[in-house]
Motif scaffolding. Structure first.
Motif, PDB file in Angstrom:
ATOM      1  N   TYR A  35       9.430  -2.224  -4.409  1.00  0.00           N
ATOM      2  CA  TYR A  35       7.977  -2.266  -4.325  1.00  0.00           C
ATOM      3  C   TYR A  35       7.641  -3.304  -3.263  1.00  0.00           C
ATOM      4  O   TYR A  35       8.127  -4.440  -3.327  1.00  0.00           O
ATOM      5  CB  TYR A  35       7.380  -2.657  -5.677  1.00  0.00           C
ATOM      6  CG  TYR A  35       5.875  -2.707  -5.696  1.00  0.00           C
ATOM      7  CD1 TYR A  35       5.116  -1.542  -5.711  1.00  0.00           C
ATOM      8  CD2 TYR A  35       5.207  -3.920  -5.695  1.00  0.00           C
ATOM      9  CE1 TYR A  35       3.733  -1.586  -5.734  1.00  0.00           C
ATOM     10  CE2 TYR A  35       3.822  -3.978  -5.722  1.00  0.00           C
ATOM     11  CZ  TYR A  35       3.092  -2.808  -5.738  1.00  0.00           C
ATOM     12  OH  TYR A  35       1.725  -2.851  -5.755  1.00  0.00           O
ATOM     13  N   SER A  56      -4.326  -7.978  -9.317  1.00  0.00           N
ATOM     14  CA  SER A  56      -3.881  -6.677  -9.818  1.00  0.00           C
ATOM     15  C   SER A  56      -4.799  -6.210 -10.947  1.00  0.00           C
ATOM     16  O   SER A  56      -5.623  -6.967 -11.446  1.00  0.00           O
ATOM     17  CB  SER A  56      -2.440  -6.747 -10.326  1.00  0.00           C
ATOM     18  OG  SER A  56      -2.340  -7.663 -11.397  1.00  0.00           O
ATOM     19  N   THR A  57      -4.630  -4.971 -11.313  1.00  0.00           N
ATOM     20  CA  THR A  57      -5.334  -4.429 -12.468  1.00  0.00           C
ATOM     21  C   THR A  57      -4.329  -4.277 -13.607  1.00  0.00           C
ATOM     22  O   THR A  57      -3.115  -4.311 -13.394  1.00  0.00           O
ATOM     23  CB  THR A  57      -5.959  -3.056 -12.154  1.00  0.00           C
ATOM     24  OG1 THR A  57      -4.919  -2.151 -11.790  1.00  0.00           O
ATOM     25  CG2 THR A  57      -6.987  -3.154 -11.049  1.00  0.00           C
ATOM     26  N   ASP A  59      -3.273  -1.813 -15.371  1.00  0.00           N
ATOM     27  CA  ASP A  59      -2.345  -0.688 -15.348  1.00  0.00           C
ATOM     28  C   ASP A  59      -1.719  -0.445 -13.974  1.00  0.00           C
ATOM     29  O   ASP A  59      -1.177   0.627 -13.709  1.00  0.00           O
ATOM     30  CB  ASP A  59      -3.044   0.580 -15.837  1.00  0.00           C
ATOM     31  CG  ASP A  59      -4.251   0.937 -14.988  1.00  0.00           C
ATOM     32  OD1 ASP A  59      -4.684   0.095 -14.171  1.00  0.00           O
ATOM     33  OD2 ASP A  59      -4.766   2.060 -15.151  1.00  0.00           O
ATOM     34  N   SER A  60      -1.723  -1.437 -13.110  1.00  0.00           N
ATOM     35  CA  SER A  60      -1.218  -1.242 -11.755  1.00  0.00           C
ATOM     36  C   SER A  60       0.307  -1.326 -11.692  1.00  0.00           C
ATOM     37  O   SER A  60       0.962  -1.970 -12.510  1.00  0.00           O
ATOM     38  CB  SER A  60      -1.825  -2.270 -10.803  1.00  0.00           C
ATOM     39  OG  SER A  60      -1.297  -3.554 -11.061  1.00  0.00           O
ATOM     40  N   GLU A  61       0.848  -0.676 -10.679  1.00  0.00           N
ATOM     41  CA  GLU A  61       2.290  -0.749 -10.422  1.00  0.00           C
ATOM     42  C   GLU A  61       2.693  -2.183 -10.094  1.00  0.00           C
ATOM     43  O   GLU A  61       3.753  -2.652 -10.512  1.00  0.00           O
ATOM     44  CB  GLU A  61       2.638   0.195  -9.265  1.00  0.00           C
ATOM     45  CG  GLU A  61       4.118   0.319  -9.008  1.00  0.00           C
ATOM     46  CD  GLU A  61       4.437   1.313  -7.894  1.00  0.00           C
ATOM     47  OE1 GLU A  61       5.587   1.762  -7.856  1.00  0.00           O
ATOM     48  OE2 GLU A  61       3.548   1.629  -7.075  1.00  0.00           O
ATOM     49  N   LYS A  62       1.819  -2.886  -9.382  1.00  0.00           N
ATOM     50  CA  LYS A  62       2.098  -4.284  -9.056  1.00  0.00           C
ATOM     51  C   LYS A  62       2.295  -5.104 -10.330  1.00  0.00           C
ATOM     52  O   LYS A  62       3.243  -5.875 -10.441  1.00  0.00           O
ATOM     53  CB  LYS A  62       0.957  -4.884  -8.229  1.00  0.00           C
ATOM     54  CG  LYS A  62       1.212  -6.319  -7.789  1.00  0.00           C
ATOM     55  CD  LYS A  62      -0.012  -6.997  -7.201  1.00  0.00           C
ATOM     56  CE  LYS A  62      -0.616  -6.274  -6.056  1.00  0.00           C
ATOM     57  NZ  LYS A  62      -1.804  -6.957  -5.499  1.00  0.00           N
ATOM     58  N   ARG A  63       1.424  -4.933 -11.292  1.00  0.00           N
ATOM     59  CA  ARG A  63       1.518  -5.671 -12.554  1.00  0.00           C
ATOM     60  C   ARG A  63       2.838  -5.354 -13.270  1.00  0.00           C
ATOM     61  O   ARG A  63       3.473  -6.230 -13.837  1.00  0.00           O
ATOM     62  CB  ARG A  63       0.331  -5.330 -13.440  1.00  0.00           C
ATOM     63  CG  ARG A  63       0.320  -5.985 -14.798  1.00  0.00           C
ATOM     64  CD  ARG A  63      -0.059  -7.470 -14.761  1.00  0.00           C
ATOM     65  NE  ARG A  63      -1.371  -7.693 -14.253  1.00  0.00           N
ATOM     66  CZ  ARG A  63      -2.493  -7.664 -14.965  1.00  0.00           C
ATOM     67  NH1 ARG A  63      -2.455  -7.437 -16.254  1.00  0.00           N
ATOM     68  NH2 ARG A  63      -3.642  -7.884 -14.392  1.00  0.00           N
ATOM     69  N   TRP A 120     -10.193  -2.307  -3.253  1.00  0.00           N
ATOM     70  CA  TRP A 120     -10.006  -2.019  -4.673  1.00  0.00           C
ATOM     71  C   TRP A 120     -10.905  -0.868  -5.094  1.00  0.00           C
ATOM     72  O   TRP A 120     -12.094  -0.870  -4.811  1.00  0.00           O
ATOM     73  CB  TRP A 120     -10.336  -3.249  -5.518  1.00  0.00           C
ATOM     74  CG  TRP A 120      -9.523  -4.428  -5.141  1.00  0.00           C
ATOM     75  CD1 TRP A 120      -9.929  -5.494  -4.400  1.00  0.00           C
ATOM     76  CD2 TRP A 120      -8.155  -4.658  -5.443  1.00  0.00           C
ATOM     77  NE1 TRP A 120      -8.899  -6.372  -4.233  1.00  0.00           N
ATOM     78  CE2 TRP A 120      -7.790  -5.880  -4.870  1.00  0.00           C
ATOM     79  CE3 TRP A 120      -7.192  -3.940  -6.153  1.00  0.00           C
ATOM     80  CZ2 TRP A 120      -6.521  -6.409  -4.977  1.00  0.00           C
ATOM     81  CZ3 TRP A 120      -5.926  -4.465  -6.260  1.00  0.00           C
ATOM     82  CH2 TRP A 120      -5.600  -5.685  -5.676  1.00  0.00           C
ATOM     83  N   ASP A 122     -11.249  -0.330  -8.288  1.00  0.00           N
ATOM     84  CA  ASP A 122     -11.789  -0.818  -9.550  1.00  0.00           C
ATOM     85  C   ASP A 122     -12.862  -1.876  -9.311  1.00  0.00           C
ATOM     86  O   ASP A 122     -12.898  -2.513  -8.260  1.00  0.00           O
ATOM     87  CB  ASP A 122     -10.660  -1.427 -10.396  1.00  0.00           C
ATOM     88  CG  ASP A 122      -9.598  -0.399 -10.731  1.00  0.00           C
ATOM     89  OD1 ASP A 122      -9.946   0.601 -11.366  1.00  0.00           O
ATOM     90  OD2 ASP A 122      -8.437  -0.601 -10.346  1.00  0.00           O
ATOM     91  N   LEU A 127     -10.222  -6.810 -12.321  1.00  0.00           N
ATOM     92  CA  LEU A 127      -9.137  -7.392 -11.546  1.00  0.00           C
ATOM     93  C   LEU A 127      -8.687  -8.715 -12.161  1.00  0.00           C
ATOM     94  O   LEU A 127      -9.486  -9.473 -12.682  1.00  0.00           O
ATOM     95  CB  LEU A 127      -9.578  -7.615 -10.105  1.00  0.00           C
ATOM     96  CG  LEU A 127     -10.034  -6.366  -9.352  1.00  0.00           C
ATOM     97  CD1 LEU A 127     -10.499  -6.746  -7.955  1.00  0.00           C
ATOM     98  CD2 LEU A 127      -8.936  -5.329  -9.297  1.00  0.00           C
TER      99      LEU A 127
END
Length: 150
Positions: A35, A56-57, A59-63, A120, A122, A127
């Motif tokens: 990633y 990040s949010t 449900d994000s991939e980053k999280r 973003w 969102d 965030l």
């Protein structure tokens, strides 16, 4: 283009390069999945640590990647007048609890620019901004000078 000169950078040259830049690419890995994202950062030449504020949010991939204590690399690079320079910092990204910050550490995060990459979908209330530190296990740098006239 031919390479005229290629050299490893000294520790002081690496520190100066990282200190004068504020953006790079953060690469994380977990379970053989990569990633990578553009980031802004601050760098302390004395401690040789990078400081990041990552947004990040829930449900994000980053999280998902950040929650797994991933191995990390920060790559910073530039091209100017036929000279290509890159530095790679390798280590573990450590989440920092704001309650544990000393005045000196708060100053380091103050040097970290507000995230420059803010597009973003969102709403801002959704965030989450978290603080991270990377004390690299390894810092390497290379400088390549090319002849463009060929």
């Amino acid at each position: 283009m031919t390479t005229k000169r290629e050299a490893e950078m000294s520790a002081s040259a690496i520190d100066a390069f990282l200190a004068r830049h504020e953006t790079g690419v953060l690469s994380l890995a977990r379970d053989d999945a990569p990633y990578a994202i553009p980031i802004s950062y601050g760098y302390d030449e004395d401690t040789r640590e990078a400081f990041l504020r990552l947004v990040s949010t829930v449900d994000s991939e980053k999280r998902e990647f950040l929650g797994s204590d991933p191995d990390a690399r920060i790559v910073v690079y530039e091209e100017a007048d036929g000279t290509y320079t890159s530095v790679v910092a390798i280590g573990t990204l450590e989440r920092v609890d704001p309650a544990t910050l000393t005045p000196e550490r708060i100053a380091q995060y103050g040097e970290t620019r507000r995230p420059l990459f803010e597009v973003w979908a969102d709403d801002k209330p959704d965030l989450d901004i978290q603080l991270y530190r990377l004390a690299p296990d390894r810092l390497t740098g290379r400088e390549i000078v090319v002849d463009r006239d060929e």
